[in-house]
Design an enzyme around this catalytic site. Structure first.
Site, PDB file in Angstrom:
ATOM      1  N   TYR A   1     -72.141 -29.353 -66.185  1.00  0.00           N
ATOM      2  CA  TYR A   1     -73.120 -29.553 -65.108  1.00  0.00           C
ATOM      3  C   TYR A   1     -72.471 -30.152 -63.863  1.00  0.00           C
ATOM      4  CZ  TYR A   1     -76.784 -28.747 -68.608  1.00  0.00           C
ATOM      5  OH  TYR A   1     -77.585 -28.209 -69.583  1.00  0.00           O
TER       6      TYR A   1
ATOM      7  N   LYS B   1     -68.086 -27.981 -80.169  1.00  0.00           N
ATOM      8  CA  LYS B   1     -67.840 -26.563 -80.474  1.00  0.00           C
ATOM      9  C   LYS B   1     -66.325 -26.375 -80.516  1.00  0.00           C
ATOM     10  CE  LYS B   1     -69.368 -22.278 -80.909  1.00  0.00           C
ATOM     11  NZ  LYS B   1     -69.917 -21.845 -82.191  1.00  0.00           N
TER      12      LYS B   1
ATOM     13  N   ASP C   1     -73.867 -25.211 -82.954  1.00  0.00           N
ATOM     14  CA  ASP C   1     -74.804 -24.181 -83.434  1.00  0.00           C
ATOM     15  C   ASP C   1     -75.385 -24.580 -84.791  1.00  0.00           C
ATOM     16  OD1 ASP C   1     -72.132 -23.924 -84.098  1.00  0.00           O
ATOM     17  OD2 ASP C   1     -72.079 -21.754 -84.051  1.00  0.00           O
TER      18      ASP C   1
ATOM     19  N   ASP D   1     -78.321 -31.808 -73.742  1.00  0.00           N
ATOM     20  CA  ASP D   1     -79.516 -31.367 -73.013  1.00  0.00           C
ATOM     21  C   ASP D   1     -80.350 -30.453 -73.908  1.00  0.00           C
ATOM     22  OD1 ASP D   1     -81.298 -30.804 -71.017  1.00  0.00           O
ATOM     23  OD2 ASP D   1     -79.956 -29.549 -69.832  1.00  0.00           O
TER      24      ASP D   1
ATOM     25  N   ASP E   1     -83.942 -31.450 -76.287  1.00  0.00           N
ATOM     26  CA  ASP E   1     -85.229 -30.763 -76.118  1.00  0.00           C
ATOM     27  C   ASP E   1     -85.721 -30.227 -77.467  1.00  0.00           C
ATOM     28  OD1 ASP E   1     -85.435 -31.250 -73.450  1.00  0.00           O
ATOM     29  OD2 ASP E   1     -85.791 -29.162 -72.888  1.00  0.00           O
TER      30      ASP E   1
END
Ligand code: NAD
Length: 357
Positions: free
Chosen positions: A142, A191, A223, A247, A251
């Protein structure tokens, strides 16, 4: 205790939910003999309308001059076509960077009164859901360079993902220290089968583990983590992860506990000043209707008292008042259930005030 609080009401439902949180803070001040002074700060769409900038430096300075910051939410369809650097959400990114709040902490804890609102099967919920996601907040993709270039006659978009050892180490420490205060289990999510930044992340986490022998460190690919959060969330105590993974996972975690209207978050850096906000956005679809759930923002104010002002009794009082109102069967539309009484934003705030001792 005297404290100054920068208040960012923002856009959409922001002003409605922040108003309820301020009433709660005022009552806490009156009950416990504190003095909270508020400074209004424009950020997001309202700041674009007023100043042509989602967070002018003067507004950021007000936040930096305060003991802590309470934020509603920013953004909305009115500003969808504003160019990238001037978007309302850029104000938020600049606020986080300007305040140096590199650690975002989101609890995912199910309120027993709302267990039926979870989309998960009852037998999964019954095993318990109570974990925290510690997300790195001011690094990673980001905050990398974003550009769209012409290559071979077509557009190519590039987003850069960088992490330095020191950036990883400081958020890693927050992860370990949070785990020390809870169930002493830390799951580092990355990852590393694909990304260099994740391989460095994993290495640094394992180096740090030697300094926290009381914490059990595990690794999980992002994942797999996304699957495990819905398959068996009871396995988690503290998750530490980088910005974009955090992020997305936070959620997902907010969904399994019912409504995103219930969840607060804190963002902290060095020192005690923090940024406190509900995790949801400005909900333009319900703005101005007095139906938004103010509890996430009220609980964010409680987190501010606990973590920035070291007032745990006062924070407990707010959380207990919320619990009593839920026990009594009052619900906003987003958490409405059979045999409960539906109330709006203002009424939910009033009920919480009434139960505040
Ligand atoms: P959102 O969180 O605003 O809304 C998602 C859904 O949840 C909507 O149906 C909304 O009505 C509902 N909802 C959210 N908060 C609620 C509450 N307190 N009570 C009851 N229902 C609630 O997400 P979105 O629709 O994707 O985004 C809307 C705007 O908010 C966008 O401009 C987005 O960029 C912005 N946004 C801001 C922040 C922030 O300020 N921190 C965070 C996320 C999104």
């Amino acid at each position: 205790m005297k404290r100054t609080i920068a208040v960012i009401r923002g856009d959409g439902i922001g002003p409605e939910i922040v108003a309820q949180a301020l009433l709660v803070l005022n009552k806490i001040a009156a009950l416990y003999g504190h003095e909270f002074t508020y400074t209004d700060v424009d950020m997001g769409g309202c700041a674009i309308d007023k100043w042509g900038d989602p967070l002018p430096q003067t507004e950021l300075d007000k936040c930096l001059a305060s003991d802590s910051v309470l934020l509603g939410a920013v953004g909305g369809p009115k500003w969808n076509d504003v160019p990238g650097p001037m978007r309302p959400e850029k104000g938020l990114l600049r606020l986080r960077a300007g305040m140096g709040v590199y650690s975002n902490n989101r609890p995912a804890k199910i309120w027993p009164q709302l267990a039926s609102a979870s989309p998960l099967k009852q037998e999964i919920v019954d095993k318990g859901i109570d974990f925290i996601i510690v997300r790195e907040l001011i690094g990673g993709i980001y905050f990398g360079k974003h550009e769209t270039v012409y290559e071979g006659g077509e557009q190519t978009a590039i987003d850069e993902l960088r992490y330095s050892e020191s950036e990883i180490r400081r958020i890693g420490r927050i992860g370990f220290e949070t785990a020390q205060k809870r169930g002493k289990r830390l799951c580092s999510v990355e990852k590393s089968n694909v990304l260099d930044s994740s391989r460095l992340w994993k290495t640094v986490m394992h180096e740090l583990a030697a300094e926290y022998p009381d914490v059990q460190l595990s690794d999980m690919l992002v994942d797999n983590c996304a699957m495990q959060i819905v398959k068996d969330p009871s396995q988690f105590d503290v998750i530490v992860t980088e910005n974009m993974f955090g992020d997305i996972l936070s959620d997902e975690a907010s969904m399994i506990i019912g409504s995103i209207g219930m969840i607060p978050s804190s963002s902290l850096g060095e020192g005690s000043r923090g940024l406190y906000e509900p995790i949801h956005g400005s909900a333009p679809d319900i703005a101005g209707k007095d139906i938004a759930n103010p509890i996430g923002t009220i609980l964010a104010a409680a987190m501010m008292l606990r973590f920035s002002f070291d007032l745990p009794k006062e924070a407990d009082a707010i959380e207990n008042a919320v619990s009593k109102v839920l026990d009594a069967g009052y619900r906003t539309g987003d958490i409405m259930a059979p045999n409960c009484k539906q109330v709006g934003c203002t009424e939910m705030g009033r009920l919480i005030l009434e139960n505040l001792q």
